[in-house]
Design a protein around this motif. Structure first.
Motif, PDB file in Angstrom:
ATOM      1  N   ARG A   1       0.835  -1.193   0.000  1.00  0.00           N
ATOM      2  CA  ARG A   1       0.000   0.000   0.000  1.00  0.00           C
ATOM      3  C   ARG A   1       0.875   1.251   0.000  1.00  0.00           C
ATOM      4  NH1 ARG A   1      -4.939  -0.865  -1.529  1.00  0.00           N
ATOM      5  NH2 ARG A   1      -5.736   0.868  -0.248  1.00  0.00           N
TER       6      ARG A   1
ATOM      7  N   THR B   1      -9.484   5.068  -5.066  1.00  0.00           N
ATOM      8  CA  THR B   1     -10.244   3.877  -4.670  1.00  0.00           C
ATOM      9  C   THR B   1     -10.535   3.874  -3.175  1.00  0.00           C
ATOM     10  OG1 THR B   1      -8.221   2.592  -4.311  1.00  0.00           O
ATOM     11  CG2 THR B   1      -9.181   2.522  -6.532  1.00  0.00           C
ATOM     12  N   SER B   2     -10.180   4.954  -2.472  1.00  0.00           N
ATOM     13  CA  SER B   2     -10.433   5.053  -1.022  1.00  0.00           C
ATOM     14  C   SER B   2     -10.811   6.483  -0.691  1.00  0.00           C
ATOM     15  CB  SER B   2      -9.196   4.620  -0.234  1.00  0.00           C
ATOM     16  OG  SER B   2      -8.147   5.521  -0.434  1.00  0.00           O
ATOM     17  N   PRO B   3     -11.352   6.721   0.477  1.00  0.00           N
ATOM     18  CA  PRO B   3     -11.733   8.084   0.872  1.00  0.00           C
ATOM     19  C   PRO B   3     -10.527   9.001   0.944  1.00  0.00           C
ATOM     20  CG  PRO B   3     -12.781   6.465   2.285  1.00  0.00           C
ATOM     21  CD  PRO B   3     -11.777   5.718   1.478  1.00  0.00           C
TER      22      PRO B   3
ATOM     23  N   THR C   1      -4.868  10.135  -0.905  1.00  0.00           N
ATOM     24  CA  THR C   1      -5.632   8.927  -0.594  1.00  0.00           C
ATOM     25  C   THR C   1      -4.669   7.764  -0.400  1.00  0.00           C
ATOM     26  OG1 THR C   1      -5.880   8.283  -2.914  1.00  0.00           O
ATOM     27  CG2 THR C   1      -7.591   9.712  -1.980  1.00  0.00           C
ATOM     28  N   GLU C   2      -5.180   6.662   0.122  1.00  0.00           N
ATOM     29  CA  GLU C   2      -4.390   5.436   0.241  1.00  0.00           C
ATOM     30  C   GLU C   2      -4.750   4.519  -0.922  1.00  0.00           C
ATOM     31  OE1 GLU C   2      -4.003   1.465   3.054  1.00  0.00           O
ATOM     32  OE2 GLU C   2      -4.757   3.329   3.960  1.00  0.00           O
ATOM     33  N   GLU C   3      -3.724   4.063  -1.647  1.00  0.00           N
ATOM     34  CA  GLU C   3      -3.950   3.273  -2.846  1.00  0.00           C
ATOM     35  C   GLU C   3      -2.979   2.084  -2.880  1.00  0.00           C
ATOM     36  OE1 GLU C   3      -6.417   3.951  -4.813  1.00  0.00           O
ATOM     37  OE2 GLU C   3      -6.926   5.907  -3.925  1.00  0.00           O
TER      38      GLU C   3
END
Length: 262
Positions: free
Chosen positions: A196, A253-255, A242-244
């Motif tokens: 991640r 793909t994440s908040p 964001t965290e991807e």
């Protein structure tokens, strides 16, 4: 120690072992050696003593019984006269001393050369290591100077990307719109799981978020990201984090974790 009975035939053993008998005397004694195990043993013991004296080896100490037998045999030689063999002349100690001194000198010089070579190699390794460290430090200093120059360059704007609920973590984003590059300084970001990463996004006034670089501060919780390409020709209004997946995503793909207006 048990004393062995005197045997006049064994008296020349010491002189024979030292090689100081005349040819006639040596041939005569060799006839004794051919038939006498005791004579052969005496010669072997005297040669062992002579070898130890010549080499001057500090750890080669003859057996105490052997030394007593040799000294006793030398005393017997002085008191015994053989009609068929003339008493050998007293050995001159100078050649033995010269040989021992030469051996010690050669050993000392050899060891000095080994030590000198090792000292030179150790010094060269230390110098090479120091040069490597100095080069690495110089590279870090150069990188800091380039970063500072880029941050202080006219026309650079600062945007802080943060959460609405707490001041940390945060990302300082220095954007040079004229050159189309940016620098991000992340502080207090928690470490991510394997595979991640954090990803930076530029948000235009119209359209979808534009994917930018990914980074992972690891355990340090702080990271400096340079040479970030800023999309030109777009009216950018904000930036976000964001965290991807580690390789990045085309769209979030994440908040949103952190954001700020440009």
């Amino acid at each position: 120690m048990t004393e062995r009975p005197e045997n006049p035939e064994l008296a020349p053993a010491a002189a024979y072992a030292l090689g100081i008998l005349s040819p006639e005397e040596a041939r005569s004694f060799e006839r004794v050696l051919a038939s006498s195990e005791a004579a052969r043993r005496e010669v072997a013991e005297f040669r062992e003593v002579a070898g130890l004296l010549a080499l001057q080896a500090p750890d080669a100490v003859p057996d105490p019984d052997l030394r007593d037998r040799v000294m006793a045999r030398i005393g017997q030689e002085k008191a015994t006269s053989l009609p068929q063999i003339q008493p050998p002349p007293r050995p001159n100690p100078l050649p033995w001393l010269a040989a021992a001194a030469a051996a010690v000198l050669a050993l000392g010089l050899g060891w000095s050369l080994v030590l000198s070579r090792k000292q030179v190699e150790a010094r060269d390794e230390a110098i090479a290591s120091l040069k490597t460290e100095l080069n690495a430090r110089q590279e870090r200093l150069d990188e800091r100077e380039r970063t500072l120059a880029a941050v202080l360059e006219p026309g650079v704007s600062l945007t802080v990307l943060a959460s609405a609920s707490k001041p940390e973590p945060a990302v300082q984003l220095f954007v040079n719109r004229r050159r189309g590059i940016a620098i991000a300084q992340a502080v207090g970001l928690p470490a991510l799981a394997t595979g991640r990463a954090y990803q930076l996004w530029f948000i235009p006034r119209a359209g979808k978020p534009i994917a930018s670089t990914t980074f992972n501060p690891g355990d340090s919780a702080s990271v400096l990201v340079t040479n970030i390409m800023v999309p030109l020709g777009r009216q950018l209004t904000a930036a976000a984090i964001t965290e991807e997946p580690e390789g990045g995503s085309i769209q979030p793909t994440s908040p949103v974790l952190l954001s700020g207006a440009l």
